[in-house]
Design a protein around this motif. Structure first.
Motif, short mmCIF file in Angstrom:
data_model
loop_
_atom_site.label_atom_id
_atom_site.label_comp_id
_atom_site.label_asym_id
_atom_site.label_seq_id
_atom_site.Cartn_x
_atom_site.Cartn_y
_atom_site.Cartn_z
N TRP A 130 -34.13 -10.06 25.63
CA TRP A 130 -33.19 -8.94 25.65
C TRP A 130 -32.76 -8.64 27.08
CZ3 TRP A 130 -29.89 -6.19 23.06
CH2 TRP A 130 -29.46 -4.96 23.56
N ASP A 131 -31.45 -8.55 27.31
CA ASP A 131 -30.90 -8.27 28.63
C ASP A 131 -30.13 -6.95 28.57
OD1 ASP A 131 -29.73 -8.17 31.10
OD2 ASP A 131 -28.58 -10.03 30.89
N PRO A 132 -30.69 -5.86 29.11
CA PRO A 132 -30.00 -4.57 29.05
C PRO A 132 -28.69 -4.55 29.82
CG PRO A 132 -31.93 -4.44 30.49
CD PRO A 132 -32.00 -5.77 29.80
N ALA A 133 -28.51 -5.49 30.74
CA ALA A 133 -27.27 -5.55 31.49
C ALA A 133 -26.14 -6.18 30.69
CB ALA A 133 -27.47 -6.34 32.79
N ALA A 134 -26.49 -6.90 29.63
CA ALA A 134 -25.48 -7.53 28.77
C ALA A 134 -25.91 -7.33 27.32
CB ALA A 134 -25.34 -9.01 29.10
N PRO A 135 -25.87 -6.09 26.84
CA PRO A 135 -26.37 -5.80 25.50
C PRO A 135 -25.49 -6.39 24.41
CG PRO A 135 -25.31 -3.86 26.43
CD PRO A 135 -25.35 -4.89 27.53
N LYS A 136 -26.09 -7.20 23.56
CA LYS A 136 -25.39 -7.82 22.45
C LYS A 136 -26.42 -8.20 21.39
CE LYS A 136 -25.60 -12.44 24.48
NZ LYS A 136 -24.82 -13.63 24.92
N TRP A 137 -25.93 -8.59 20.21
CA TRP A 137 -26.84 -9.01 19.16
C TRP A 137 -27.62 -10.24 19.60
CZ3 TRP A 137 -27.99 -13.38 16.46
CH2 TRP A 137 -28.78 -13.21 15.32
N ILE A 138 -28.94 -10.21 19.39
CA ILE A 138 -29.79 -11.38 19.56
C ILE A 138 -30.76 -11.42 18.39
CG2 ILE A 138 -29.59 -11.55 22.06
CD1 ILE A 138 -32.26 -10.15 22.32
N ARG A 139 -31.45 -12.51 18.23
CA ARG A 139 -32.32 -12.70 17.08
C ARG A 139 -33.46 -11.68 17.06
NH1 ARG A 139 -31.12 -17.09 14.25
NH2 ARG A 139 -29.84 -18.70 15.21
N CYS A 140 -33.88 -11.35 15.84
CA CYS A 140 -34.87 -10.29 15.67
C CYS A 140 -36.23 -10.63 16.26
CB CYS A 140 -35.01 -9.92 14.20
SG CYS A 140 -35.52 -11.30 13.13
N ALA A 149 -33.86 -1.11 22.91
CA ALA A 149 -32.64 -1.90 23.02
C ALA A 149 -31.56 -1.30 22.14
CB ALA A 149 -32.91 -3.35 22.61
N ARG A 150 -30.34 -1.34 22.63
CA ARG A 150 -29.19 -0.95 21.82
C ARG A 150 -27.97 -1.74 22.26
NH1 ARG A 150 -25.19 4.24 21.67
NH2 ARG A 150 -23.96 3.46 19.93
N ALA A 151 -27.25 -2.28 21.30
CA ALA A 151 -26.00 -2.99 21.58
C ALA A 151 -24.86 -2.12 21.05
CB ALA A 151 -25.99 -4.35 20.91
N PRO A 152 -24.04 -1.56 21.92
CA PRO A 152 -23.01 -0.61 21.47
C PRO A 152 -22.08 -1.14 20.38
CG PRO A 152 -23.20 -0.59 23.86
CD PRO A 152 -24.04 -1.74 23.37
N ASP A 153 -21.83 -2.46 20.37
CA ASP A 153 -20.87 -3.01 19.43
C ASP A 153 -21.52 -3.80 18.29
OD1 ASP A 153 -18.72 -2.00 20.94
OD2 ASP A 153 -18.84 -3.72 22.30
N ALA A 154 -22.84 -3.67 18.13
CA ALA A 154 -23.51 -4.45 17.09
C ALA A 154 -24.76 -3.73 16.61
CB ALA A 154 -23.88 -5.84 17.62
N ALA A 155 -25.03 -3.87 15.32
CA ALA A 155 -26.31 -3.43 14.78
C ALA A 155 -27.32 -4.55 15.02
CB ALA A 155 -26.19 -3.14 13.28
N LEU A 156 -28.53 -4.19 15.42
CA LEU A 156 -29.54 -5.20 15.73
C LEU A 156 -30.30 -5.61 14.47
CD1 LEU A 156 -30.72 -3.69 19.12
CD2 LEU A 156 -29.17 -5.63 18.74
N MET A 174 -29.37 -10.46 10.74
CA MET A 174 -28.23 -11.39 10.75
C MET A 174 -27.16 -10.88 11.71
SD MET A 174 -29.14 -13.71 8.54
CE MET A 174 -27.64 -14.55 8.00
N GLU A 175 -26.51 -11.81 12.40
CA GLU A 175 -25.47 -11.40 13.35
C GLU A 175 -24.25 -10.78 12.68
OE1 GLU A 175 -23.15 -13.05 17.32
OE2 GLU A 175 -24.21 -14.45 16.02
N PRO A 176 -23.77 -11.31 11.55
CA PRO A 176 -22.63 -10.64 10.89
C PRO A 176 -23.01 -9.22 10.48
CG PRO A 176 -22.94 -12.84 10.00
CD PRO A 176 -24.15 -12.55 10.83
N PRO A 177 -22.08 -8.28 10.56
CA PRO A 177 -22.38 -6.88 10.24
C PRO A 177 -22.42 -6.62 8.74
CG PRO A 177 -20.08 -7.07 10.86
CD PRO A 177 -20.69 -8.45 11.05
N TRP A 178 -23.39 -7.22 8.08
CA TRP A 178 -23.53 -7.09 6.64
C TRP A 178 -24.48 -5.95 6.29
CZ3 TRP A 178 -24.70 -13.02 6.00
CH2 TRP A 178 -23.52 -13.73 6.16
N ILE A 179 -24.43 -5.53 5.04
CA ILE A 179 -25.41 -4.58 4.52
C ILE A 179 -26.29 -5.32 3.51
CG2 ILE A 179 -23.82 -2.64 4.86
CD1 ILE A 179 -23.48 -2.59 1.79
N SER A 180 -27.44 -4.76 3.22
CA SER A 180 -28.35 -5.40 2.26
C SER A 180 -28.34 -4.62 0.95
CB SER A 180 -29.76 -5.47 2.82
OG SER A 180 -30.29 -4.19 3.07
#
Length: 232
Positions: A23-33, A101-108, A111-117
């Motif tokens: 996890w890189d707080p300087a470049a917050p984005k979705w990464i694997r769980c 960790a928080r990615a402003p443009d993605a839910a962590l 899965m990377e696609p913004p799906w619901i379960s």
């Protein structure tokens, strides 16, 4: 309220990053769980409870082995408070220091696609019978639960669309399970081999399906579920 091509609001907004992850707080984005501490690593995480105040962003946290905490994880002070609070549990499985960790443009999410379960109560009942005990729905961390269908029929919906009230969803794929559902959310003890039961009984390790929100709206408890027209 669900929005088109978005995850469930507030779902996995925050995650707990461990020192062995990337996890890189300087470049917050979705990464694997696997970069975060999860119930699969630490079964006592299943006992965590949180209550969100959407107006203030405050989260009230509790756990049987920790004093209660209320903090705002979106602030620097609040994020540190939450990470420090949960560290005694997280340190049982992963190395610290820990960070929120928080990615402003993605839910962590997993899965990377913004799906619901989407999960079925009938399938849960069937699986509980095979497991030899009632399985708490919280083990599976589902976004939406539906009832009134036959067990496992949701697997037949892959590639199809359905509506829940005003919301239209496209079912994308089945959800493969990890070790997390083995933990009882009341005791924090791994007491049921859910993955093993699925494999031995059904020949797979899937429970639930992912769905993409095609048309957003407010899904309400008791809304009818319709698949390709006819109500089910």
């Amino acid at each position: 309220m669900l929005s088109s091509a978005q995850a469930l609001p507030w779902d996995r907004r925050w995650a707990l990053a461990h020192a062995a992850g990337s996890w890189d707080p300087a470049a917050p984005k979705w990464i694997r769980c696997g970069n975060f501490v999860r119930v699969a690593h630490t079964p006592r995480f299943a006992q965590l409870r949180c209550a969100l105040d959407e107006a203030t962003g405050e989260v009230a946290l509790s756990h049987p082995d920790l004093p209660p905490l209320t903090a705002r994880p979106d602030t620097e002070v609040g994020a540190k408070a939450v990470a420090d609070w949960i560290a005694p549990l997280a340190g049982e499985a992963k190395p610290g220091p820990f960070r929120i960790a928080r990615a402003p443009d993605a839910a962590l999410t997993d899965m990377e696609p913004p799906w619901i379960s989407l999960k079925s109560l009938a399938s849960l009942e069937a699986l509980s019978g095979k497991a030899g005990r009632p399985l708490d729905p919280r083990r599976f961390r589902g976004n939406l639960w539906i009832e009134g269908i036959e067990p496992w029929v949701e697997f037949d919906w892959i590639g199809k669309e359905l509506t829940i009230g005003p919301v239209r969803l496209r079912i994308t794929e089945r959800i493969g399970r990890c070790a997390a559902p083995a933990a009882d959310p009341e005791t924090g003890i791994r007491d049921t081999d859910v993955v093993g039961t699925l494999r031995a009984t059904y020949g797979h390790t899937d429970f639930g399906v992912y769905a993409e929100v095609i048309t957003g709206g407010a899904a309400t408890l008791g809304d009818p579920v319709e698949l390709a027209g006819p109500q089910i």
